[in-house]
Write an enzyme that holds these catalytic residues in place. Structure first.
Site, PDB file in Angstrom:
ATOM      1  N   CYS A 137      41.613  -5.664  -8.416  1.00  0.00           N
ATOM      2  CA  CYS A 137      41.101  -7.096  -8.374  1.00  0.00           C
ATOM      3  C   CYS A 137      41.277  -7.437 -10.238  1.00  0.00           C
ATOM      4  O   CYS A 137      41.911  -8.290 -10.431  1.00  0.00           O
ATOM      5  CB  CYS A 137      39.813  -7.200  -7.865  1.00  0.00           C
ATOM      6  SG  CYS A 137      39.022  -8.753  -8.213  1.00  0.00           S
ATOM      7  N   GLU A 208      45.083  -8.795  -2.463  1.00  0.00           N
ATOM      8  CA  GLU A 208      44.873  -9.501  -3.517  1.00  0.00           C
ATOM      9  C   GLU A 208      45.890 -11.067  -3.184  1.00  0.00           C
ATOM     10  O   GLU A 208      45.554 -12.050  -3.208  1.00  0.00           O
ATOM     11  CB  GLU A 208      45.229  -9.155  -4.763  1.00  0.00           C
ATOM     12  CG  GLU A 208      43.900  -8.420  -5.460  1.00  0.00           C
ATOM     13  CD  GLU A 208      42.722  -9.488  -5.735  1.00  0.00           C
ATOM     14  OE1 GLU A 208      43.008 -10.708  -6.106  1.00  0.00           O
ATOM     15  OE2 GLU A 208      41.679  -8.959  -5.874  1.00  0.00           O
TER      16      GLU A 208
END
EC number: 3.5.99.2
Length: 229
Positions: A137, A208
């Site tokens: 992330c 993601e």
């Protein structure tokens, strides 16, 4: 090559794909729609709440008080610091961040990503698995933002450029700590175990990508079975 660098190298193709996908390209040009930004902000608010909880789950797995202290600081950053990036997007939408996130969303891509991280935290004693699930992330946001700084497609006349500027610097501390922790923990692991950690890391990279795409498609749960009048 340190273990974290091997992970980053393996993730390059996925990050390149994310950069070329519609969300980042529209952010670069400043042409991203308000609906996509609203959906992203709502989903990200739910995601970040759980991401903060994951830091708390990591703390008992830490052997160093310095590491514990840093994780506590990161919890504070998630609650307060990253709101600056969200405010940038909310201002583009023309609404306050607090008003936007009053309506909660929990799209499939966010759901699967969060459950992937929680699975590592609850099923693996070794902290490296949880870290490997969380590390993509901040790393991906930073990589995308740093790449944007030399991209002629970054429209400096649009406020979306400020979003890239924020993430080009603000993720460095957590990236460095996650790197150090993974490299240290990897030293005592077998090749087979490290391959499992790599798999966890790359799965989060895919999550993601799906999360960004979720904003563009305004993704929601589809259960089918429409009733015909």
């Amino acid at each position: 090559m340190e273990f974290s660098q091997k992970l980053y190298q393996a993730a390059k193709p996925i990050i390149n794909d994310i950069y070329e996908d519609d969300f980042i390209q529209k952010m670069l040009s400043g042409d991203i729609g308000a609906d996509a930004l609203r959906h992203y902000l709502k989903a990200d608010a739910a995601y970040l709440k759980e991401f903060t909880n994951l830091y708390a789950l990591l703390i008992p797995k830490m052997n160093s008080m310095n590491d514990v202290k840093f994780l506590v600081e990161q919890i504070e950053f998630m609650v307060e610091g990253e709101v600056l990036a969200h405010d940038i997007l909310a201002q583009i939408v023309g609404e306050s961040y607090e008003e936007i996130i009053k309506t909660k969303v929990w799209p499939p891509s966010g759901d699967h990503y969060i459950k992937h991280m929680y699975f590592q935290a609850h099923s693996r004693e070794n902290a490296i698995y949880t870290i490997a699930a969380m590390a993509p992330c901040p790393y991906i946001y930073a990589e995308l933002a740093k790449r944007s700084q030399s991209d002629h497609k970054l429209n400096r006349e649009k406020d979306t450029a400020k979003w890239f500027d924020f993430y080009s610097t603000e993720m460095d501390d957590i990236i460095n700590v996650f790197e150090a922790l993974m490299n240290k923990l990897a030293e005592s692991m077998s090749d087979k175990e490290l391959e499992q950690v790599k798999q966890v890391f790359l799965e989060s990279c895919i999550h993601e990508r799906r999360f960004f795409n979720m904003a563009m498609t305004l993704e929601q749960w589809e259960f089918g079975g429409k009733v015909n009048d």
